[in-house]
Enzyme design. Structure first.
Site, short mmCIF file in Angstrom:
data_model
loop_
_atom_site.label_atom_id
_atom_site.label_comp_id
_atom_site.label_asym_id
_atom_site.label_seq_id
_atom_site.Cartn_x
_atom_site.Cartn_y
_atom_site.Cartn_z
N TYR A 1 9.64 2.20 -34.12
CA TYR A 1 8.23 2.36 -33.77
C TYR A 1 7.45 3.12 -34.86
O TYR A 1 6.42 2.64 -35.34
CB TYR A 1 8.08 3.09 -32.44
CG TYR A 1 6.64 3.16 -31.99
CD1 TYR A 1 6.03 2.05 -31.42
CD2 TYR A 1 5.88 4.32 -32.15
CE1 TYR A 1 4.70 2.10 -31.01
CE2 TYR A 1 4.56 4.37 -31.76
CZ TYR A 1 3.97 3.26 -31.19
OH TYR A 1 2.66 3.30 -30.81
N SER B 1 -1.04 4.09 -34.91
CA SER B 1 -0.59 5.16 -34.02
C SER B 1 -0.49 6.45 -34.82
O SER B 1 -0.19 6.42 -36.03
CB SER B 1 0.78 4.83 -33.43
OG SER B 1 1.32 5.94 -32.74
#
Length: 241
Positions: A147, A134
């Site tokens: 995350y 990501s």
């Protein structure tokens, strides 16, 4: 003939969002698929939509299930690791169990799967691995406890694998998307720049998988902005904070 025709891919994290869209795109290119995620029902629904797909549900956070899945898959040498978890979380509202659960899926899940399949690929002298990271893994961002750190770890893992697997016949790539419109990002209450549909993101991943290029970040120019933050002094990045 398509790059993917008559090839078999194990797609882990196929039940929802970008993974589900990627399954459709790989299938349309003529690939055979092994579809994995935790939800057998969602995987079976997906498999019914595809001409060459089998279902293998398992949980990447459980080592016994990972080993059993790898043993059942056997010698497949093309793997996409897309399993992911996300909850927006600030350090001021730290929820330990939730943060650890995110890390367990996003990073330790990848470690479990890679640890079981990479030795066999090295021994066979062939393999193709796509890890989904990501853009959030490049820089500490607000409300990304769990995350951001887990995706940073995935990028670091991919970089190490790229070094170590050079010359073995095993190709490793990491693909780092920005914001994708899914049930996970629906939890966000902030504006998400250049929000992409799962289908748009899946096409970007498919394009990356057709090449041996190591790293693919998208969408541009948002990805350029995220990477550029690394070159700014902390005084500017954290100004007024």
């Amino acid at each position: 003939m398509s790059e993917f025709a008559n090839k078999s891919y194990w797609l882990i994290g196929a039940s929802e969002g970008m993974g589900r869209a990627l399954a459709h795109k790989l299938s349309a290119e003529g690939a055979s698929l092994i579809l994995s995620a935790r939800s057998a029902d969602r995987l079976n629904e997906l498999a019914e939509e595809l001409p060459r797909a089998s279902v293998l549900p398992f949980d990447v956070t459980k080592m016994d299930e990972v080993r059993a899945a790898v043993a059942e898959v056997g010698s497949v040498d093309r793997v996409v690791c897309n399993a992911g978890a996300y909850d927006p979380m600030r350090a001021t509202d730290w929820q330990t169990d939730a943060a650890l659960a995110i890390c367990d899926v996003n990073f330790l899940g990848v470690m479990r799967v890679m640890g079981e399949i990479v030795p066999g690929m090295v021994q066979a002298g062939r393999g193709d691995i796509t890890l989904i990271g990501s853009l959030a893994g490049y820089r500490g961002l607000p409300a990304a406890i769990g995350y951001g750190a887990s995706k940073a770890a995935v990028i670091s893992l991919a970089e190490t694998m790229r070094h170590d697997l050079r010359g073995t016949g095993v190709v490793v790539r990491v693909v780092n998307p920005g914001f994708i419109k899914t049930r996970l990002t629906e939890k966000n209450e902030f504006r998400m720049p250049m929000l992409m549909s799962p289908e748009e993101a899946a096409q970007k991943v498919l394009n990356a998988m057709a090449k041996q290029r190591f790293r693919t970040d998208f969408p541009a120019p948002f990805s350029w902005l995220i990477r550029a933050l690394d070159y700014l002094p902390d005084l500017l990045v954290y100004r007024g904070k």
